[in-house]
Design an enzyme around this catalytic site. Structure first.
Site, mmCIF file in Angstrom:
data_model
loop_
_atom_site.group_PDB
_atom_site.id
_atom_site.type_symbol
_atom_site.label_atom_id
_atom_site.label_comp_id
_atom_site.label_asym_id
_atom_site.label_seq_id
_atom_site.Cartn_x
_atom_site.Cartn_y
_atom_site.Cartn_z
ATOM 1 N N TYR A 62 0.993 -1.387 0.438
ATOM 2 C CA TYR A 62 0.253 -0.206 -0.251
ATOM 3 C C TYR A 62 1.198 1.471 -0.010
ATOM 4 O O TYR A 62 0.784 2.112 -0.644
ATOM 5 C CB TYR A 62 -1.122 0.144 1.344
ATOM 6 C CG TYR A 62 -1.695 1.433 0.466
ATOM 7 C CD1 TYR A 62 -3.440 1.232 0.579
ATOM 8 C CD2 TYR A 62 -1.846 2.262 2.234
ATOM 9 C CE1 TYR A 62 -3.820 2.275 0.308
ATOM 10 C CE2 TYR A 62 -2.773 3.159 2.353
ATOM 11 C CZ TYR A 62 -3.571 3.453 1.859
ATOM 12 O OH TYR A 62 -4.815 4.263 1.775
ATOM 13 N N ASP A 63 1.728 1.076 0.900
ATOM 14 C CA ASP A 63 2.586 3.177 1.030
ATOM 15 C C ASP A 63 3.227 2.389 -0.394
ATOM 16 O O ASP A 63 3.133 3.863 -1.118
ATOM 17 C CB ASP A 63 3.584 1.938 2.070
ATOM 18 C CG ASP A 63 3.072 1.991 3.673
ATOM 19 O OD1 ASP A 63 1.711 1.834 3.780
ATOM 20 O OD2 ASP A 63 4.166 2.112 5.050
ATOM 21 N N ARG A 67 1.365 10.017 14.014
ATOM 22 C CA ARG A 67 0.949 10.386 12.628
ATOM 23 C C ARG A 67 -0.147 12.372 12.845
ATOM 24 O O ARG A 67 -0.983 11.649 13.612
ATOM 25 C CB ARG A 67 0.362 9.568 12.451
ATOM 26 C CG ARG A 67 -0.681 9.886 10.289
ATOM 27 C CD ARG A 67 0.923 9.676 9.923
ATOM 28 N NE ARG A 67 1.092 8.537 9.307
ATOM 29 C CZ ARG A 67 1.485 7.366 8.898
ATOM 30 N NH1 ARG A 67 0.127 7.519 8.335
ATOM 31 N NH2 ARG A 67 1.830 6.382 8.787
#
Length: 314
Positions: A144-145, A276
């Site tokens: 995904y990243d 985050r």
């Protein structure tokens, strides 16, 4: 009236975007393969004559005449994107190539829904768009990243080499109605566990932080980015700069659901970021002062109501 294509349009975010763009008087083509999207998310739009639903996978080329493309197609929760990692990275990379090729052919403006995951487990906090990230290229999350990072590269290369009109947003944690109850994301996990009276599972010690934005705020920022000035490509962080620990989120959910659930700690998954939080100065500057409006408690109440209704109709 604009003709707008939304890939992943039956998904969590895509369905809200379809609804908003229809309300604004656009013709909307919703494209989805239903891997994580659902017809239930957009069935209330089906009677609208300006709404069209197409079952299609962005890994394969798609031909249509449109003015704008919102490229949202990709499983976004770890449970789903790790289920078939090769499929995930194909969706990000080949999907970007196919949609950029379409945009190039028909002269459409195209927006890429990228992610805060491009920052990985950040060594810089909070994260500005100028930070290049700290990503494990061979880890469990890398499908995904790195898929999203590669998609950003493709968007910039199509812009530089072929003059395609692109926009890139980096989406931070988002929650709200139409989330898949089994997607493994922290907000849906906590709410479902609390409503069912199950133990709430917290990975690690619960001091890791996230910044949660309600889906309406994301949709507003996304549309503003599509309509931003010519020549401004981004990437732009779209997220909430207010930071919460997992323990704070869990206790909020328990309070709002009147649950008797207990907190249970589990080992932290591989490469799970400890912090985050977006820097949103660029979004404020370029997107007409955009910033999140919905406070966490208000958004959680709406999301809890959605999941509570789902459980009552199971």
């Amino acid at each position: 009236m604009k003709r707008v294509l939304i890939t992943g349009g039956a998904g969590f975010v895509g369905s809200h975007l379809c609804e908003r763009l229809l309300k604004e008087g656009n013709e909307v083509i919703c494209l989805d393969n239903y891997f994580t999207g659902s017809k239930k998310n957009i069935e209330h739009l089906m009677d609208n004559h300006y709404f069209e639903l197409v079952r299609h996978d962005v890994i394969n080329p798609y031909m249509i005449e449109v003015d704008e493309i919102y490229n949202l197609a990709c499983p976004a929760s770890p449970v789903h994107y790790q289920y078939n990692p090769i499929k995930t990275i194909k969706t990000s990379v080949m999907g970007a190539i196919n949609m950029l090729g379409l945009a190039k052919r028909v002269g459409a403006k195209i927006l890429q829904a990228s992610t805060s995951e491009v920052y990985g487990d950040p060594a810089v906090h909070p994260q500005p768009e100028t930070y290049w990230g700290n990503v494990n290229p061979i880890g469990l999350r890398s499908c995904y990243d790195e898929g999203k990072r590669c998609a950003e590269t493709l968007f910039m290369d199509y812009h530089i080499q072929n003059d395609v009109n692109i926009k890139i947003i980096r989406i931070f944690n988002t929650y709200g109605p139409n989330m898949n109850p089994n997607d493994g994301r922290v907000v849906s996990n906590f709410i479902m566990q609390a409503l069912q009276g199950k133990d709430i599972t917290i990975f690690g010690d619960g001091t890791q932080t996230r910044s949660f934005q309600y889906v309406d705020d994301l949709v507003e920022g996304t549309i503003r980015m599509m309509n931003s000035r010519d020549g401004f490509t981004g990437p732009v962080n779209i997220g909430n700069p207010v930071e919460f620990t997992m323990l704070e989120l869990a206790n909020n959910v328990i309070k709002l659901t009147n649950s008797k659930s207990k907190l249970v700690h589990m080992p932290l998954p591989q490469d799970d970021p400890l912090q985050r939080r977006p820097v949103i100065d660029l979004a404020k500057k370029e997107l007409n002062g955009w910033e999140p409006k919905v406070h966490l408690e208000e958004g959680l109440k709406k999301t809890i109501t959605y999941f509570d209704n789902l459980l009552k109709h199971v």
